[in-house]
Design an enzyme around this catalytic site. Structure first.
Site, mmCIF file in Angstrom:
data_model
loop_
_atom_site.group_PDB
_atom_site.id
_atom_site.type_symbol
_atom_site.label_atom_id
_atom_site.label_comp_id
_atom_site.label_asym_id
_atom_site.label_seq_id
_atom_site.Cartn_x
_atom_site.Cartn_y
_atom_site.Cartn_z
ATOM 1 N N HIS A 1 -2.941 -26.352 -129.132
ATOM 2 C CA HIS A 1 -2.082 -25.174 -129.098
ATOM 3 C C HIS A 1 -0.932 -25.317 -128.110
ATOM 4 O O HIS A 1 0.009 -24.524 -128.110
ATOM 5 C CB HIS A 1 -2.918 -23.937 -128.744
ATOM 6 C CG HIS A 1 -2.543 -22.717 -129.530
ATOM 7 N ND1 HIS A 1 -1.262 -22.469 -129.978
ATOM 8 C CD2 HIS A 1 -3.285 -21.663 -129.953
ATOM 9 C CE1 HIS A 1 -1.232 -21.328 -130.630
ATOM 10 N NE2 HIS A 1 -2.451 -20.814 -130.634
ATOM 11 N N ASP B 1 1.889 -24.417 -133.031
ATOM 12 C CA ASP B 1 1.736 -22.968 -133.168
ATOM 13 C C ASP B 1 0.753 -22.652 -134.285
ATOM 14 O O ASP B 1 0.621 -23.405 -135.265
ATOM 15 C CB ASP B 1 3.078 -22.314 -133.477
ATOM 16 C CG ASP B 1 4.051 -22.421 -132.307
ATOM 17 O OD1 ASP B 1 3.572 -22.507 -131.158
ATOM 18 O OD2 ASP B 1 5.270 -22.439 -132.546
#
Length: 426
Positions: free
Chosen positions: A398, A402
């Site tokens: 992450h 995204d």
């Protein structure tokens, strides 16, 4: 008589130290030239250390699990003649406790001198049945244990022909061929009270796997995304291609189709085919798609790499996946074959379950996990029909990827697999 000292060789790539994983000999053993003496573990692969001489083992330089510097004394062998012992080598090496010795089978040395050698073939099984205590746990890989469970075989009754008595798949076959069955074990043993304990030292490949998994979960910000895919059409295509070309080109599994789907989807999502250097804070996106294919071996999880998957046909990918998987399982995969991946594909095969949470193969930023295929009733155009369904359980970093992009990427793979013609439309 003289002493020939074998030092830990320079394996290359700037490696200064390696872990001693396993001895194949003990003090007092007679060894021959090219016989494998020990396995050592680098950050990337297992390496065999062969003997350059004939002689008798008089001292071992370390114990399994010990990290040894390149150039340190690995083993001392008594030989005819003067040997090569120098004054600087005379301090006695650390005594090593004896361990079970693998069958002494001559091995062939690869072109690199005194570094990597072909592992010895498994010893010939001296009869498939062996008596073990009820609380004795035989050595065997998870795959062999499952195979034995499926066959209804108690592993403690099977003689192992692998290193240190490890039970191999062929030992199970030999056991069945001899007509042995569960009936040969006392029924009472299955209900005997047990108070035994077993301590297993985490060394070699298992320690490397543990370190990499811990490192990955501590450094990356993992998140997972699961999507259900209708694989009825791709399975029909696979069956058709195998029926038409299987005899001449080889059988196709689902994996080469998944590799192809990754390659096509990455054209629109290049941020997934990347490596993240978190120390330099640099993301490197790569045009070449080097797909790591997670493979279970007797020594643990390995990830051989299908290089330039973007330039391979289905059958080319299938052949390379099969070659690399066999090399990994047999301990023959080279360091180059186990490094350099840009994205990883992991599958639990028939044990795939419903959902999994794959751990990233750092420094990659994406890993795609394949779960098992099941037939389920589905509603298609208002009608209830039986379809073949499969989940993709994938994980992403992450810090780089995204959530929306991850979902769109997996949706793209889903679309390609559900409409397999689009895999080949340029």
């Amino acid at each position: 008589m003289g002493t020939h000292v074998i030092k830990m060789p320079d394996i290359g790539e700037g490696i200064a130290e390696v872990e001693l994983s396993q001895w194949h000999v003990k003090v007092g053993d007679l060894v021959v030239e090219d016989q494998v003496l020990a396995d050592v573990m680098t950050d990337k692969a297992m390496v065999d250390i062969p003997s350059p001489v004939h002689g008798k083992v008089i001292a071992l330089g370390g114990q399994p699990g010990e990290v040894m510097a390149v150039g340190s004394i690995l083993i001392s062998i008594e030989v005819e003649g003067a040997g090569n012992l120098k004054e600087s080598d005379k301090p006695a090496p650390v005594a090593a406790k004896e361990i079970p010795v693998a069958a002494k089978v001559e091995a062939v040395v690869e072109s690199k001198p005194a570094v990597a050698a072909v592992r010895p073939a498994a010893a010939v099984c001296q009869g498939p049945l062996v008596a073990r205590e009820a609380d004795e746990r035989p050595l065997a890989s998870p795959a062999v244990r499952k195979h034995a469970l499926d066959l209804g075989i108690q592993l403690r009754l099977v003689r192992g022909s692998g290193p240190a008595g490890r039970v191999l798949h062929e030992d199970l076959d030999a056991y069945l061929a001899q007509g042995q069955s569960n009936a040969s074990a006392p029924v009472a043993a299955a209900y005997a009270q047990r108070n035994d304990e077993e301590q297993i030292q985490v060394i070699g490949m298992r320690r490397k796997i543990a370190q990499r998994m811990q490192d990955a979960t501590q450094r990356a910000a993992h998140f997972s995304y699961v999507e259900e895919i209708d694989v009825t059409a791709i399975e029909e295509l696979r069956a058709h291609l195998n029926e038409k070309h299987g005899a001449s080109r080889g059988k196709l599994t689902l994996l080469p189709f998944l590799v192809r789907a990754l390659v096509v989807a990455l054209r629109d999502f290049p941020q997934m085919n990347a490596r993240y250097d978190d120390e330099a804070q640099v993301i490197t996106r790569l045009g070449a798609v080097h797909v790591g294919v997670a493979t279970q071996s007797d020594v643990g999880l390995m990830v051989p790499v299908v290089r330039h998957a973007e330039a391979r046909s289905l059958w080319d990918s299938a052949a390379e996946i099969s070659r690399l998987a066999n090399a990994a399982r047999n301990g023959k995969a080279s360091r180059d074959e186990l490094s350099g991946s840009t994205i990883t594909l992991t599958s639990l095969g028939a044990l795939g379950g419903i959902v999994s949470t794959p751990v990233l193969n750092l420094p990659e930023v994406a890993i795609v996990g394949v779960n098992k295929i099941v037939e389920r009733p589905m509603v298609v155009k208002g009608q209830v029909v039986i379809r073949k369904m499969m989940n993709l359980s994938s994980s992403f970093d992450h810090r780089v990827v995204d959530g929306m992009d991850a979902a769109l990427f997996i949706q793209a793979i889903r679309g390609l697999l559900e409409q397999p013609a689009t895999l080949f439309v340029e």
